[in-house]
Design an enzyme around this catalytic site. Structure first.
Site, PDB file in Angstrom:
ATOM      1  N   SER A   1       7.833  21.277  38.053  1.00  0.00           N
ATOM      2  CA  SER A   1       8.570  21.657  36.853  1.00  0.00           C
ATOM      3  C   SER A   1       8.278  20.791  35.642  1.00  0.00           C
ATOM      4  O   SER A   1       8.460  21.238  34.510  1.00  0.00           O
ATOM      5  CB  SER A   1      10.073  21.628  37.137  1.00  0.00           C
ATOM      6  OG  SER A   1      10.491  20.332  37.514  1.00  0.00           O
TER       7      SER A   1
ATOM      8  N   HIS B   1       9.424  27.929  39.763  1.00  0.00           N
ATOM      9  CA  HIS B   1       8.583  28.196  38.597  1.00  0.00           C
ATOM     10  C   HIS B   1       7.367  29.052  38.935  1.00  0.00           C
ATOM     11  O   HIS B   1       6.485  29.228  38.095  1.00  0.00           O
ATOM     12  CB  HIS B   1       8.143  26.879  37.957  1.00  0.00           C
ATOM     13  CG  HIS B   1       9.295  26.065  37.464  1.00  0.00           C
ATOM     14  ND1 HIS B   1       9.857  26.245  36.217  1.00  0.00           N
ATOM     15  CD2 HIS B   1      10.020  25.085  38.068  1.00  0.00           C
ATOM     16  CE1 HIS B   1      10.869  25.400  36.062  1.00  0.00           C
ATOM     17  NE2 HIS B   1      10.991  24.693  37.172  1.00  0.00           N
TER      18      HIS B   1
ATOM     19  N   LYS C   1      14.870  31.861  35.948  1.00  0.00           N
ATOM     20  CA  LYS C   1      13.691  31.489  35.160  1.00  0.00           C
ATOM     21  C   LYS C   1      12.916  32.751  34.798  1.00  0.00           C
ATOM     22  O   LYS C   1      13.262  33.427  33.843  1.00  0.00           O
ATOM     23  CB  LYS C   1      12.891  30.444  35.920  1.00  0.00           C
ATOM     24  CG  LYS C   1      13.712  29.149  36.090  1.00  0.00           C
ATOM     25  CD  LYS C   1      12.991  28.073  36.809  1.00  0.00           C
ATOM     26  CE  LYS C   1      13.784  26.764  36.787  1.00  0.00           C
ATOM     27  NZ  LYS C   1      15.097  26.853  37.495  1.00  0.00           N
TER      28      LYS C   1
END
Length: 397
Positions: free
Chosen positions: A180, A208, A243
């Site tokens: 990250s 992610h 995300k």
């Protein structure tokens, strides 16, 4: 000293170290632009990689989901598991190529709950030193023998696997798929080979990676799919819905046995009120959009490539990241804060990341790209960065 006196002293120390964190207030979830503390800024700090947090279809789905109730009213195992939760879990299992999935209220809870359910004091956990805080805390709370290796160091991983094997008990290897703060990928194929050699289980945090990368068969599934790993090779996969999916919550995907086990033993799942129906409905709609509109991922890839090509032409100190996370490591906390403030004055919001989030001496600007950014947005940011860093003496004029 009173509690308040102790707290004020510790807060003063953090301010003196230039490590004090302050909230920014936005009027709504940012697209590429947002009003921050009353001023419009171009945002390069969001994890909304595909621009779905502001998509009308996703918001409409959340509004419709709220018709099922403002809240789930109880934990999933009592009466808080609704049909929309079931449908979301089925969809996640399908797009990740796993037998089943289990939703959690956050990625932090998913990681802690899973690690603590799988491991005890007789077991071992082997972790990359740059793992997310939730993996680190899960390792600590589990009570397992915790062994760490240098970032993406396969030789170091093998040494720790040998130590774990000699101690006995089960061994879990936990890594981020995409890191990250650095934006680089774990060498998952090689890690999976080591795990098989030492009979260890591999857990990958896809916070992610999920939604933005994958394989031809599973384009949303993340870095595990990109590395070609099957359910057997990567038996525990965590992904977030806050995300690339632009919503909230998280999931664990894996075998039916894993999901059944976590339903019985993952305490943050058992003892937490279920995900709100609106969030589940919004997440489901967003995943379906990503599946049906591959051009979203394509636009993000184009923006990443363009940013890196132009930034390298300008001589900016890029890290080796092919993901949407593009850090500029400046080292000194004071320099990072100065550059971030100057960028904000010029109309850009970029994250200034300092210890303890990153190691000492590696303070950085964490630039994140989105499919919603235009080429003109990226050019504006790079132009401002070049001028600010030249004025600061970091770049040659």
């Amino acid at each position: 000293m009173t509690l308040n006196e102790v707290l004020q002293q510790r807060l003063a120390e953090r301010r003196q170290q230039n490590l004090y964190r302050e909230l920014k207030t936005l009027d709504r979830a940012p697209g590429p632009r947002a009003r921050v503390d009353g001023r419009e800024l171009l945002v390069f700090s969001s994890n909304d990689y595909l621009g779905l947090a502001s998509r009308e279809e996703v918001i409409a789905a959340q509004k419709a989901g709220a018709e099922c109730g403002a809240g789930a009213t109880a934990s999933h195992l009592v009466n808080g598991h609704l049909d929309i939760h079931h449908r979301l879990q089925q969809c996640i299992a399908e797009v990740t190529g796993r037998e089943a999935a289990l939703i959690f209220s956050s990625g932090y809870m998913a990681n802690i709950g899973t690690i603590c359910a799988l491991l005890g004091r007789a077991d071992n956990i082997v972790s990359d030193r740059l793992n997310h805080a939730s993996l680190i805390d899960g390792a600590r709370l589990s009570g397992a023998n915790s062994l760490r290796f240098a970032h993406n160091d396969l030789a170091g991983l093998e040494r720790q696997l040998q130590r774990a094997t000699s101690r006995g008990g089960a061994t879990l290897v936990a890594v981020d798929g995409v890191y990250s703060m650095d934006g680089d990928l774990a060498p998952l194929a090689e890690i999976a080979t080591k795990c098989k050699q030492y009979n260890a289980w591999l857990m990958v945090d896809e916070a992610h990676g999920f939604g933005v990368m994958g394989s031809e068969a599973y384009p949303l599934a993340g870095s595990c799919a990109l590395a070609g790993l099957s359910q057997e090779q990567a038996p525990v996969v965590m992904g977030t819905l806050g995300k690339a999916v632009g919503n909230a919550g998280a999931f664990i995907a894996g075998s039916r046995a894993l999901i059944n086990f976590l339903t019985q033993f993952a305490r943050p799942y058992i003892y937490t009120t279920g995900m709100t129906p609106a969030v589940a409905a919004g997440a489901l709609a967003a995943i379906e959009l990503i599946r049906d509109e591959p051009q979203l991922q394509g636009r993000l890839r184009v923006n990443i490539a363009y940013f890196r090509r132009r930034a390298l032409q300008l001589g900016l100190p890029l890290q080796a990241s092919a993901s949407a996370i593009q850090p500029l490591v400046l080292g000194c906390e004071n320099n990072v804060m100065t550059v971030a403030r100057e960028l904000q004055e010029r109309g850009f919001l970029v994250g200034a990341i300092r210890p303890p989030t990153v190691p000492l001496g590696t303070a950085r600007l964490r630039i994140t790209l989105s499919a919603a950014h235009r080429v003109e947005d990226i050019d504006e940011l790079l132009g401002a960065l070049q001028q600010i860093l030249q004025d600061a003496g970091v770049l040659d004029k």
